[in-house]
Design an enzyme around this catalytic site. Sequence first.
Site, PDB file in Angstrom:
ATOM      1  N   LYS A  17     101.983  57.919 -18.653  1.00 37.22           N
ATOM      2  CA  LYS A  17     103.421  58.137 -18.807  1.00 37.22           C
ATOM      3  C   LYS A  17     103.912  58.951 -17.621  1.00 37.22           C
ATOM      4  CE  LYS A  17     106.484  57.107 -22.119  1.00 37.22           C
ATOM      5  NZ  LYS A  17     106.476  55.890 -22.925  1.00 37.22           N
TER       6      LYS A  17
ATOM      7  N   LYS B 250     119.526  50.321 -29.256  1.00 41.33           N
ATOM      8  CA  LYS B 250     118.923  49.016 -28.974  1.00 41.33           C
ATOM      9  C   LYS B 250     117.898  48.620 -30.036  1.00 41.33           C
ATOM     10  CE  LYS B 250     119.538  48.880 -23.976  1.00 41.33           C
ATOM     11  NZ  LYS B 250     118.822  48.769 -22.674  1.00 41.33           N
TER      12      LYS B 250
END
Length: 354
Positions: free
Chosen positions: A76, A179
Amino acid sequence: MDVFGSGAEQVVFCSDPASGLRAVIAVHSTALGPALGGTRFHPYATEDEAVADALRLARAMSYKNSLAGLDLGGGKAVVIGDPRTDKTEARLRAYGRFVEALGGRYLTACDVGTTNADLDVVARETRFAHGRSEVNGGCGDSSVLTAFGVFQGMRAAAQHRWGEPTLSGRTVAVAGVGKVGGWLVDRLVADGADVLVTDVDPAAVERVLARHPGVEAVADTAALVRRPADVYAPCALGGALDDATVAVLQAEVVCGGANNQLAHAGIPDQLTARGILYAPDYLVNAGGVIQVEDERHGFSFARAEAKAAGIFDVALRVFEAAATEGVSPAVAADRLAEERIASVGRLATIRLPR
Protein backbone atom coordinates in the site's frame (compact mmCIF):
# COMPACT_ATOMS: atom_id res chain seq x y z
CA MET A 1 6.89 3.70 15.11
CA ASP A 2 8.53 0.25 15.08
CA VAL A 3 8.84 -0.28 11.33
CA PHE A 4 11.20 -3.25 11.67
CA GLY A 5 8.79 -4.97 14.04
CA SER A 6 5.78 -4.45 11.76
CA GLY A 7 6.28 -7.60 9.70
CA ALA A 8 6.65 -5.63 6.47
CA GLU A 9 9.35 -6.62 4.00
CA GLN A 10 10.09 -3.07 2.91
CA VAL A 11 9.06 0.49 3.68
CA VAL A 12 10.05 3.28 1.31
CA PHE A 13 9.93 6.95 2.25
CA CYS A 14 9.45 9.09 -0.85
CA SER A 15 10.38 12.78 -0.85
CA ASP A 16 10.50 15.09 -3.87
CA PRO A 17 11.00 18.70 -2.74
CA ALA A 18 10.47 20.08 -6.26
CA SER A 19 6.88 18.82 -6.43
CA GLY A 20 6.20 18.70 -2.70
CA LEU A 21 5.64 14.93 -2.73
CA ARG A 22 5.80 13.17 0.62
CA ALA A 23 4.72 9.54 0.44
CA VAL A 24 5.23 6.16 2.06
CA ILE A 25 5.18 2.84 0.20
CA ALA A 26 4.81 -0.27 2.37
CA VAL A 27 5.46 -3.72 0.92
CA HIS A 28 4.08 -6.23 3.40
CA SER A 29 4.70 -9.48 1.52
CA THR A 30 5.83 -10.70 -1.89
CA ALA A 31 5.54 -14.41 -1.01
CA LEU A 32 2.70 -14.94 -3.50
CA GLY A 33 3.91 -12.43 -6.08
CA PRO A 34 4.47 -8.69 -6.47
CA ALA A 35 2.71 -6.59 -3.85
CA LEU A 36 -0.47 -5.01 -5.22
CA GLY A 37 -2.29 -2.29 -3.34
CA GLY A 38 -3.76 1.15 -3.93
CA THR A 39 -2.46 4.65 -3.33
CA ARG A 40 -4.27 6.60 -0.63
CA PHE A 41 -4.04 10.43 -0.79
CA HIS A 42 -4.86 11.83 2.64
CA PRO A 43 -3.87 14.79 4.87
CA TYR A 44 -2.27 12.78 7.68
CA ALA A 45 -1.57 14.84 10.78
CA THR A 46 1.84 13.28 11.37
CA GLU A 47 4.43 11.17 9.58
CA ASP A 48 3.92 8.37 12.11
CA GLU A 49 0.19 8.33 11.34
CA ALA A 50 0.93 7.98 7.62
CA VAL A 51 3.42 5.16 8.17
CA ALA A 52 1.04 3.31 10.51
CA ASP A 53 -1.78 3.53 7.97
CA ALA A 54 0.44 2.30 5.12
CA LEU A 55 1.64 -0.67 7.18
CA ARG A 56 -1.85 -1.63 8.32
CA LEU A 57 -3.32 -1.36 4.84
CA ALA A 58 -0.42 -3.26 3.25
CA ARG A 59 -0.90 -6.20 5.60
CA ALA A 60 -4.62 -6.26 4.83
CA MET A 61 -3.80 -6.39 1.11
CA SER A 62 -1.60 -9.46 1.62
CA TYR A 63 -4.52 -11.26 3.24
CA LYS A 64 -7.05 -9.95 0.72
CA ASN A 65 -5.01 -11.04 -2.28
CA SER A 66 -4.33 -14.42 -0.71
CA LEU A 67 -8.00 -15.18 -0.04
CA ALA A 68 -8.92 -13.96 -3.52
CA GLY A 69 -6.65 -16.66 -4.95
CA LEU A 70 -4.42 -14.12 -6.71
CA ASP A 71 -0.70 -14.61 -7.34
CA LEU A 72 -0.01 -11.32 -5.60
CA GLY A 73 1.42 -10.12 -2.34
CA GLY A 74 0.25 -7.08 -0.43
CA GLY A 75 1.38 -3.49 -0.40
CA LYS A 76 0.00 0.00 0.00
CA ALA A 77 1.10 3.56 -0.55
CA VAL A 78 -0.01 6.76 1.14
CA VAL A 79 0.59 10.26 -0.17
CA ILE A 80 0.48 12.94 2.50
CA GLY A 81 -1.73 15.85 1.51
CA ASP A 82 -5.26 17.00 0.82
CA PRO A 83 -6.32 15.51 -2.52
CA ARG A 84 -8.60 18.49 -3.15
CA THR A 85 -5.76 21.03 -3.00
CA ASP A 86 -2.41 19.19 -3.06
CA LYS A 87 -2.84 16.73 -5.90
CA THR A 88 -0.85 17.93 -8.91
CA GLU A 89 0.54 16.36 -12.07
CA ALA A 90 4.09 16.98 -10.84
CA ARG A 91 3.40 15.27 -7.53
CA LEU A 92 1.71 12.25 -9.14
CA ARG A 93 4.51 11.84 -11.68
CA ALA A 94 7.16 12.10 -8.97
CA TYR A 95 5.31 9.37 -7.11
CA GLY A 96 5.25 7.27 -10.28
CA ARG A 97 9.03 7.49 -10.50
CA PHE A 98 9.37 6.07 -7.00
CA VAL A 99 7.03 3.20 -7.91
CA GLU A 100 9.10 2.51 -11.04
CA ALA A 101 12.31 2.49 -8.99
CA LEU A 102 10.99 -0.54 -7.08
CA GLY A 103 11.18 -2.52 -10.31
CA GLY A 104 7.85 -4.29 -9.95
CA ARG A 105 7.99 -5.32 -6.29
CA TYR A 106 5.04 -2.96 -5.78
CA LEU A 107 2.10 -2.51 -8.17
CA THR A 108 -0.04 0.51 -7.43
CA ALA A 109 -3.72 1.27 -8.08
CA CYS A 110 -6.51 3.56 -6.84
CA ASP A 111 -7.61 4.06 -3.25
CA VAL A 112 -9.28 6.79 -1.21
CA GLY A 113 -8.29 10.15 -2.65
CA THR A 114 -7.09 8.85 -6.03
CA THR A 115 -8.91 8.14 -9.29
CA ASN A 116 -8.45 6.27 -12.55
CA ALA A 117 -7.37 9.56 -14.14
CA ASP A 118 -4.71 9.99 -11.44
CA LEU A 119 -3.34 6.53 -12.21
CA ASP A 120 -3.15 7.51 -15.88
CA VAL A 121 -0.77 10.29 -14.81
CA VAL A 122 1.24 7.99 -12.54
CA ALA A 123 1.49 5.51 -15.42
CA ARG A 124 3.37 8.09 -17.50
CA GLU A 125 6.33 7.41 -15.22
CA THR A 126 5.94 3.72 -14.38
CA ARG A 127 4.97 0.38 -15.91
CA PHE A 128 3.50 -0.68 -12.58
CA ALA A 129 0.39 1.54 -12.31
CA HIS A 130 -2.94 -0.28 -12.67
CA GLY A 131 -6.59 0.65 -12.29
CA ARG A 132 -6.22 3.13 -15.14
CA SER A 133 -9.10 4.59 -17.14
CA GLU A 134 -10.69 2.46 -19.82
CA VAL A 135 -9.72 4.90 -22.58
CA ASN A 136 -6.10 4.24 -21.66
CA GLY A 137 -6.47 0.47 -21.66
CA GLY A 138 -7.28 0.09 -17.99
CA CYS A 139 -10.08 -1.63 -16.11
CA GLY A 140 -11.87 1.57 -15.16
CA ASP A 141 -13.90 2.00 -11.98
CA SER A 142 -13.12 -0.96 -9.69
CA SER A 143 -16.00 -0.09 -7.35
CA VAL A 144 -18.33 -2.03 -9.65
CA LEU A 145 -16.82 -5.41 -8.82
CA THR A 146 -16.03 -4.37 -5.25
CA ALA A 147 -19.78 -4.03 -4.70
CA PHE A 148 -20.41 -7.27 -6.59
CA GLY A 149 -18.00 -9.11 -4.28
CA VAL A 150 -19.62 -7.66 -1.17
CA PHE A 151 -22.97 -8.81 -2.50
CA GLN A 152 -21.57 -12.33 -3.01
CA GLY A 153 -20.24 -12.31 0.56
CA MET A 154 -23.64 -11.17 1.79
CA ARG A 155 -25.34 -13.99 -0.12
CA ALA A 156 -22.95 -16.47 1.52
CA ALA A 157 -23.74 -15.01 4.93
CA ALA A 158 -27.47 -15.37 4.19
CA GLN A 159 -26.91 -18.99 3.16
CA HIS A 160 -24.99 -19.70 6.36
CA ARG A 161 -27.36 -17.85 8.70
CA TRP A 162 -30.79 -18.40 7.12
CA GLY A 163 -30.30 -21.30 4.71
CA GLU A 164 -30.84 -19.44 1.43
CA PRO A 165 -28.31 -17.40 -0.62
CA THR A 166 -30.60 -14.42 -1.13
CA LEU A 167 -31.41 -11.12 0.52
CA SER A 168 -34.98 -11.17 -0.76
CA GLY A 169 -37.33 -10.09 2.02
CA ARG A 170 -34.39 -9.11 4.25
CA THR A 171 -33.64 -5.60 5.51
CA VAL A 172 -30.13 -4.34 4.74
CA ALA A 173 -28.77 -1.14 6.29
CA VAL A 174 -26.05 0.46 4.16
CA ALA A 175 -23.81 3.11 5.72
CA GLY A 176 -22.11 5.06 2.95
CA VAL A 177 -23.64 5.08 -0.52
CA GLY A 178 -20.85 6.55 -2.60
CA LYS A 179 -19.45 4.40 -5.40
CA VAL A 180 -19.30 0.99 -3.71
CA GLY A 181 -22.34 1.51 -1.49
CA GLY A 182 -24.35 2.87 -4.39
CA TRP A 183 -23.61 -0.13 -6.61
CA LEU A 184 -24.35 -2.44 -3.67
CA VAL A 185 -27.79 -0.88 -3.20
CA ASP A 186 -28.52 -1.57 -6.88
CA ARG A 187 -27.70 -5.26 -6.36
CA LEU A 188 -29.74 -5.49 -3.16
CA VAL A 189 -32.83 -3.87 -4.63
CA ALA A 190 -32.63 -6.17 -7.66
CA ASP A 191 -32.46 -9.14 -5.27
CA GLY A 192 -35.62 -8.05 -3.46
CA ALA A 193 -34.13 -6.62 -0.26
CA ASP A 194 -35.58 -3.74 1.75
CA VAL A 195 -32.80 -1.17 1.99
CA LEU A 196 -32.01 1.57 4.51
CA VAL A 197 -29.24 4.05 3.68
CA THR A 198 -27.29 6.94 5.12
CA ASP A 199 -24.30 9.02 4.03
CA VAL A 200 -22.53 12.17 5.21
CA ASP A 201 -23.03 13.49 1.67
CA PRO A 202 -26.73 14.28 1.09
CA ALA A 203 -26.16 14.24 -2.67
CA ALA A 204 -25.08 10.59 -2.53
CA VAL A 205 -28.32 9.68 -0.76
CA GLU A 206 -30.35 11.70 -3.26
CA ARG A 207 -28.77 9.83 -6.18
CA VAL A 208 -29.73 6.49 -4.63
CA LEU A 209 -33.29 7.59 -3.89
CA ALA A 210 -33.68 8.88 -7.44
CA ARG A 211 -32.83 5.41 -8.77
CA HIS A 212 -34.74 3.52 -6.08
CA PRO A 213 -37.66 5.46 -4.56
CA GLY A 214 -38.46 2.53 -2.28
CA VAL A 215 -35.17 2.86 -0.40
CA GLU A 216 -35.45 4.61 2.98
CA ALA A 217 -32.97 7.30 4.04
CA VAL A 218 -31.88 7.46 7.69
CA ALA A 219 -30.47 10.58 9.34
CA ASP A 220 -27.01 9.25 10.22
CA THR A 221 -25.01 6.14 11.04
CA ALA A 222 -25.78 6.39 14.76
CA ALA A 223 -29.48 6.09 13.95
CA LEU A 224 -28.93 3.46 11.26
CA VAL A 225 -27.18 0.93 13.51
CA ARG A 226 -30.07 1.16 15.98
CA ARG A 227 -32.67 0.33 13.34
CA PRO A 228 -33.83 -3.33 13.23
CA ALA A 229 -32.16 -4.94 10.22
CA ASP A 230 -30.96 -8.33 9.07
CA VAL A 231 -27.66 -7.05 7.65
CA TYR A 232 -25.49 -4.02 8.40
CA ALA A 233 -23.19 -2.99 5.53
CA PRO A 234 -20.51 -0.42 6.46
CA CYS A 235 -19.31 1.02 3.15
CA ALA A 236 -17.62 4.27 4.17
CA LEU A 237 -14.21 4.71 5.83
CA GLY A 238 -12.59 2.36 8.36
CA GLY A 239 -13.20 1.96 12.08
CA ALA A 240 -16.96 1.55 11.61
CA LEU A 241 -17.17 -1.30 14.14
CA ASP A 242 -16.19 0.07 17.53
CA ASP A 243 -17.32 -0.81 21.06
CA ALA A 244 -20.23 1.63 21.06
CA THR A 245 -21.53 0.53 17.67
CA VAL A 246 -21.34 -3.20 18.41
CA ALA A 247 -23.17 -2.67 21.71
CA VAL A 248 -26.24 -1.19 20.01
CA LEU A 249 -26.14 -2.89 16.59
CA GLN A 250 -29.47 -4.52 15.73
CA ALA A 251 -28.38 -6.56 12.69
CA GLU A 252 -27.67 -10.31 12.64
CA VAL A 253 -24.97 -10.03 9.96
CA VAL A 254 -22.24 -7.47 9.24
CA CYS A 255 -21.00 -7.46 5.66
CA GLY A 256 -19.77 -4.29 3.98
CA GLY A 257 -17.29 -2.78 1.57
CA ALA A 258 -15.28 -0.51 3.86
CA ASN A 259 -11.66 -1.40 4.60
CA ASN A 260 -10.34 -1.83 8.16
CA GLN A 261 -13.80 -1.94 9.74
CA LEU A 262 -12.58 -3.20 13.13
CA ALA A 263 -11.68 -0.48 15.61
CA HIS A 264 -9.57 -2.99 17.55
CA ALA A 265 -8.74 -6.70 17.59
CA GLY A 266 -11.38 -7.54 20.22
CA ILE A 267 -14.34 -6.51 18.05
CA PRO A 268 -14.85 -9.89 16.27
CA ASP A 269 -15.23 -11.66 19.62
CA GLN A 270 -17.74 -9.03 20.74
CA LEU A 271 -19.76 -9.60 17.58
CA THR A 272 -19.64 -13.37 18.07
CA ALA A 273 -20.73 -13.00 21.70
CA ARG A 274 -23.78 -11.07 20.52
CA GLY A 275 -24.59 -13.70 17.90
CA ILE A 276 -23.71 -11.42 14.99
CA LEU A 277 -22.08 -13.05 11.96
CA TYR A 278 -19.15 -10.96 10.73
CA ALA A 279 -17.97 -11.21 7.11
CA PRO A 280 -14.31 -10.06 7.19
CA ASP A 281 -13.97 -6.93 5.09
CA TYR A 282 -10.79 -7.95 3.27
CA LEU A 283 -12.53 -11.14 2.16
CA VAL A 284 -15.76 -9.71 0.77
CA ASN A 285 -14.44 -6.45 -0.71
CA ALA A 286 -11.80 -8.17 -2.86
CA GLY A 287 -13.81 -7.74 -6.08
CA GLY A 288 -12.04 -4.46 -6.79
CA VAL A 289 -8.55 -5.89 -6.55
CA ILE A 290 -9.65 -8.83 -8.71
CA GLN A 291 -10.81 -6.30 -11.32
CA VAL A 292 -7.51 -4.39 -11.13
CA GLU A 293 -5.43 -7.57 -11.29
CA ASP A 294 -7.21 -8.64 -14.46
CA GLU A 295 -5.97 -5.47 -16.16
CA ARG A 296 -2.49 -7.00 -16.15
CA HIS A 297 -3.70 -9.66 -18.59
CA GLY A 298 -5.68 -7.44 -20.98
CA PHE A 299 -8.85 -6.53 -19.13
CA SER A 300 -11.98 -8.64 -19.55
CA PHE A 301 -14.89 -7.59 -17.33
CA ALA A 302 -16.63 -10.94 -17.79
CA ARG A 303 -13.52 -12.84 -16.73
CA ALA A 304 -12.97 -10.61 -13.69
CA GLU A 305 -16.64 -10.86 -12.69
CA ALA A 306 -16.52 -14.65 -12.90
CA LYS A 307 -13.49 -14.70 -10.61
CA ALA A 308 -15.13 -12.25 -8.17
CA ALA A 309 -18.17 -14.54 -7.98
CA GLY A 310 -15.87 -17.00 -6.20
CA ILE A 311 -16.00 -14.76 -3.12
CA PHE A 312 -19.28 -16.53 -2.33
CA ASP A 313 -17.57 -19.93 -1.99
CA VAL A 314 -14.61 -18.62 0.00
CA ALA A 315 -16.88 -16.72 2.38
CA LEU A 316 -19.03 -19.80 2.94
CA ARG A 317 -15.87 -21.81 3.64
CA VAL A 318 -14.75 -19.22 6.20
CA PHE A 319 -18.13 -19.17 7.97
CA GLU A 320 -18.21 -22.97 8.15
CA ALA A 321 -14.63 -23.17 9.42
CA ALA A 322 -15.38 -20.57 12.10
CA ALA A 323 -18.40 -22.55 13.30
CA THR A 324 -16.49 -25.85 13.30
CA GLU A 325 -13.41 -24.46 15.04
CA GLY A 326 -15.32 -22.30 17.52
CA VAL A 327 -13.59 -19.07 16.46
CA SER A 328 -14.73 -15.82 14.88
CA PRO A 329 -14.86 -15.58 11.07
CA ALA A 330 -12.05 -13.03 11.33
CA VAL A 331 -9.75 -15.66 12.85
CA ALA A 332 -10.88 -18.31 10.35
CA ALA A 333 -10.23 -15.97 7.41
CA ASP A 334 -6.79 -15.02 8.74
CA ARG A 335 -5.87 -18.69 9.08
CA LEU A 336 -6.98 -19.49 5.56
CA ALA A 337 -5.03 -16.58 4.10
CA GLU A 338 -1.92 -17.41 6.15
CA GLU A 339 -2.02 -21.06 5.10
CA ARG A 340 -1.89 -20.14 1.43
CA ILE A 341 0.86 -17.56 1.94
CA ALA A 342 2.93 -20.06 3.90
CA SER A 343 2.47 -22.97 1.51
CA VAL A 344 3.17 -21.03 -1.68
CA GLY A 345 5.64 -18.69 -0.03
CA ARG A 346 8.04 -21.56 0.65
CA LEU A 347 8.59 -21.84 -3.09
CA ALA A 348 9.74 -18.26 -3.65
CA THR A 349 10.25 -15.17 -1.56
CA ILE A 350 10.05 -12.57 -4.33
CA ARG A 351 8.45 -13.02 -7.74
CA LEU A 352 8.51 -10.10 -10.14
CA PRO A 353 5.75 -9.57 -12.72
CA ARG A 354 5.78 -11.96 -15.63
